[in-house]
Write a protein that holds these residues in place. Structure first.
Motif, PDB file in Angstrom:
ATOM      1  N   VAL A  81      -2.655 -15.035  15.372  1.00  0.00           N
ATOM      2  CA  VAL A  81      -2.852 -13.588  15.412  1.00  0.00           C
ATOM      3  C   VAL A  81      -2.170 -12.947  14.216  1.00  0.00           C
ATOM      4  N   HIS A  82      -0.935 -13.342  13.942  1.00  0.00           N
ATOM      5  CA  HIS A  82      -0.213 -12.811  12.785  1.00  0.00           C
ATOM      6  C   HIS A  82      -1.011 -13.050  11.498  1.00  0.00           C
ATOM      7  N   ARG A  83      -1.500 -14.258  11.325  1.00  0.00           N
ATOM      8  CA  ARG A  83      -2.276 -14.577  10.116  1.00  0.00           C
ATOM      9  C   ARG A  83      -3.544 -13.736  10.024  1.00  0.00           C
ATOM     10  N   ALA A  84      -4.209 -13.510  11.152  1.00  0.00           N
ATOM     11  CA  ALA A  84      -5.432 -12.702  11.157  1.00  0.00           C
ATOM     12  C   ALA A  84      -5.127 -11.251  10.798  1.00  0.00           C
ATOM     13  N   VAL A  85      -4.045 -10.698  11.337  1.00  0.00           N
ATOM     14  CA  VAL A  85      -3.665  -9.319  11.028  1.00  0.00           C
ATOM     15  C   VAL A  85      -3.273  -9.216   9.560  1.00  0.00           C
ATOM     16  N   ARG A  86      -2.496 -10.169   9.084  1.00  0.00           N
ATOM     17  CA  ARG A  86      -2.078 -10.157   7.674  1.00  0.00           C
ATOM     18  C   ARG A  86      -3.283 -10.227   6.746  1.00  0.00           C
ATOM     19  N   ALA A  87      -4.239 -11.124   7.036  1.00  0.00           N
ATOM     20  CA  ALA A  87      -5.448 -11.247   6.218  1.00  0.00           C
ATOM     21  C   ALA A  87      -6.266  -9.956   6.267  1.00  0.00           C
ATOM     22  N   PHE A  88      -6.377  -9.369   7.448  1.00  0.00           N
ATOM     23  CA  PHE A  88      -7.093  -8.105   7.608  1.00  0.00           C
ATOM     24  C   PHE A  88      -6.458  -7.030   6.719  1.00  0.00           C
ATOM     25  N   LEU A  89      -5.137  -6.888   6.793  1.00  0.00           N
ATOM     26  CA  LEU A  89      -4.445  -5.882   5.980  1.00  0.00           C
ATOM     27  C   LEU A  89      -4.574  -6.175   4.495  1.00  0.00           C
ATOM     28  N   ASP A  90      -4.507  -7.445   4.117  1.00  0.00           N
ATOM     29  CA  ASP A  90      -4.611  -7.815   2.704  1.00  0.00           C
ATOM     30  C   ASP A  90      -5.980  -7.491   2.115  1.00  0.00           C
ATOM     31  N   ARG A  91      -7.008  -7.423   2.966  1.00  0.00           N
ATOM     32  CA  ARG A  91      -8.363  -7.080   2.486  1.00  0.00           C
ATOM     33  C   ARG A  91      -8.547  -5.580   2.281  1.00  0.00           C
ATOM     34  N   GLN A  92      -7.671  -4.786   2.839  1.00  0.00           N
ATOM     35  CA  GLN A  92      -7.817  -3.336   2.737  1.00  0.00           C
ATOM     36  C   GLN A  92      -7.380  -2.855   1.357  1.00  0.00           C
ATOM     37  N   THR A  93      -8.091  -1.866   0.839  1.00  0.00           N
ATOM     38  CA  THR A  93      -7.735  -1.281  -0.460  1.00  0.00           C
ATOM     39  C   THR A  93      -7.373   0.198  -0.324  1.00  0.00           C
ATOM     40  N   ILE A  94      -7.086   0.603   0.879  1.00  0.00           N
ATOM     41  CA  ILE A  94      -6.672   1.982   1.142  1.00  0.00           C
ATOM     42  C   ILE A  94      -5.277   2.168   0.553  1.00  0.00           C
ATOM     43  N   ARG A  95      -5.079   3.271  -0.124  1.00  0.00           N
ATOM     44  CA  ARG A  95      -3.804   3.500  -0.813  1.00  0.00           C
ATOM     45  C   ARG A  95      -2.600   3.402   0.123  1.00  0.00           C
ATOM     46  N   ARG A  96      -2.683   3.998   1.301  1.00  0.00           N
ATOM     47  CA  ARG A  96      -1.527   4.045   2.200  1.00  0.00           C
ATOM     48  C   ARG A  96      -1.965   3.713   3.625  1.00  0.00           C
ATOM     49  N   ILE A  97      -1.299   2.726   4.223  1.00  0.00           N
ATOM     50  CA  ILE A  97      -1.510   2.407   5.628  1.00  0.00           C
ATOM     51  C   ILE A  97      -0.164   2.586   6.316  1.00  0.00           C
ATOM     52  N   GLU A  98      -0.163   3.364   7.381  1.00  0.00           N
ATOM     53  CA  GLU A  98       1.048   3.632   8.139  1.00  0.00           C
ATOM     54  C   GLU A  98       1.015   2.870   9.460  1.00  0.00           C
ATOM     55  N   ALA A  99       2.178   2.635  10.012  1.00  0.00           N
ATOM     56  CA  ALA A  99       2.292   2.026  11.339  1.00  0.00           C
ATOM     57  C   ALA A  99       3.532   2.605  12.018  1.00  0.00           C
ATOM     58  N   ASN A 100       3.460   2.738  13.318  1.00  0.00           N
ATOM     59  CA  ASN A 100       4.576   3.265  14.102  1.00  0.00           C
ATOM     60  C   ASN A 100       5.051   2.198  15.075  1.00  0.00           C
ATOM     61  N   VAL A 101       6.375   2.100  15.237  1.00  0.00           N
ATOM     62  CA  VAL A 101       6.974   1.107  16.136  1.00  0.00           C
ATOM     63  C   VAL A 101       8.016   1.806  16.994  1.00  0.00           C
ATOM     64  N   ASP A 102       7.976   1.550  18.291  1.00  0.00           N
ATOM     65  CA  ASP A 102       8.981   2.075  19.218  1.00  0.00           C
ATOM     66  C   ASP A 102      10.361   1.664  18.689  1.00  0.00           C
ATOM     67  N   VAL A 103      11.282   2.610  18.584  1.00  0.00           N
ATOM     68  CA  VAL A 103      12.587   2.305  17.989  1.00  0.00           C
ATOM     69  C   VAL A 103      13.331   1.200  18.724  1.00  0.00           C
ATOM     70  N   SER A 104      13.084   1.025  20.009  1.00  0.00           N
ATOM     71  CA  SER A 104      13.809   0.013  20.769  1.00  0.00           C
ATOM     72  C   SER A 104      13.123  -1.351  20.797  1.00  0.00           C
ATOM     73  N   PHE A 105      11.964  -1.487  20.172  1.00  0.00           N
ATOM     74  CA  PHE A 105      11.201  -2.731  20.220  1.00  0.00           C
ATOM     75  C   PHE A 105      11.500  -3.573  18.969  1.00  0.00           C
ATOM     76  N   GLN A 106      12.601  -4.332  19.019  1.00  0.00           N
ATOM     77  CA  GLN A 106      13.067  -5.091  17.858  1.00  0.00           C
ATOM     78  C   GLN A 106      12.053  -6.117  17.353  1.00  0.00           C
ATOM     79  N   GLN A 107      11.335  -6.784  18.260  1.00  0.00           N
ATOM     80  CA  GLN A 107      10.323  -7.753  17.820  1.00  0.00           C
ATOM     81  C   GLN A 107       9.226  -7.057  17.027  1.00  0.00           C
ATOM     82  N   GLY A 108       8.886  -5.838  17.429  1.00  0.00           N
ATOM     83  CA  GLY A 108       7.882  -5.069  16.703  1.00  0.00           C
ATOM     84  C   GLY A 108       8.344  -4.725  15.297  1.00  0.00           C
ATOM     85  N   HIS A 109       9.637  -4.397  15.157  1.00  0.00           N
ATOM     86  CA  HIS A 109      10.179  -4.085  13.826  1.00  0.00           C
ATOM     87  C   HIS A 109      10.156  -5.327  12.928  1.00  0.00           C
TER      88      HIS A 109
END
Length: 144
Positions: A81-109
């Motif tokens: 899953v990590h590899r698929a998400v990374r490959a997906f993001l690497d194919r994007q050419t959008i200038r800025r992609i944002e993501a939000n993570v719950d401050v208490s979710f350390q694995q998410g960070h």
């Protein structure tokens, strides 16, 4: 692991990890349809069962918001899953992609940093509909 285009019905069969379980109440056909139309997205299937869904919501042509919904899974499924998400993001050419993570979710960070995002705001107070605090990360396309 099979990677397919996200379809709204995948949400019905995605058993979210505990950290995202509060999202289940949003899993309506309308919400799934909105995600399906909001921008490119995909689902990772294992033996026909969704293990994760991810994509981006286009805010405008140069900015998007990344999203990911993950089931509880061990390393055997998480690494593909990590590899698929990374490959997906690497194919994007959008200038800025944002993501939000719950401050208490350390694995998410840890995961969002492993995907190439950088912390911009450590705490956005009462950001979620439930009033949870979130952190803001961004990933800037290097060809800008």
């Amino acid at each position: 692991m099979e990677i397919v285009e996200f379809e709204s019905w995948h949400l019905e069969h995605l058993h979210l990890q505990e950290a995202q379980s509060y999202m289940i109440s949003y899993f309506t056909p309308e919400y799934g349809s909105l995600l399906e139309k909001a921008g490119p997205s995909f689902t990772a299937l294992h033996q026909g069962t969704p293990k994760a869904a991810a994509g981006i919501v286009m805010c405008h042509p140069h900015r998007a918001l990344a999203w990911a919904l993950l089931s509880a899974m061990g390393p055997r499924h998480f690494l593909p899953v990590h590899r698929a998400v990374r490959a997906f993001l690497d194919r994007q050419t959008i200038r800025r992609i944002e993501a939000n993570v719950d401050v208490s979710f350390q694995q998410g960070h840890r995961w969002i940093r492993a995907l190439g995002f950088e912390l911009e705001a450590a705490r956005m107070r009462a950001y979620s509909p439930e009033g949870r605090d979130y952190s803001l990360y961004s990933r800037i396309y290097k060809e800008v």
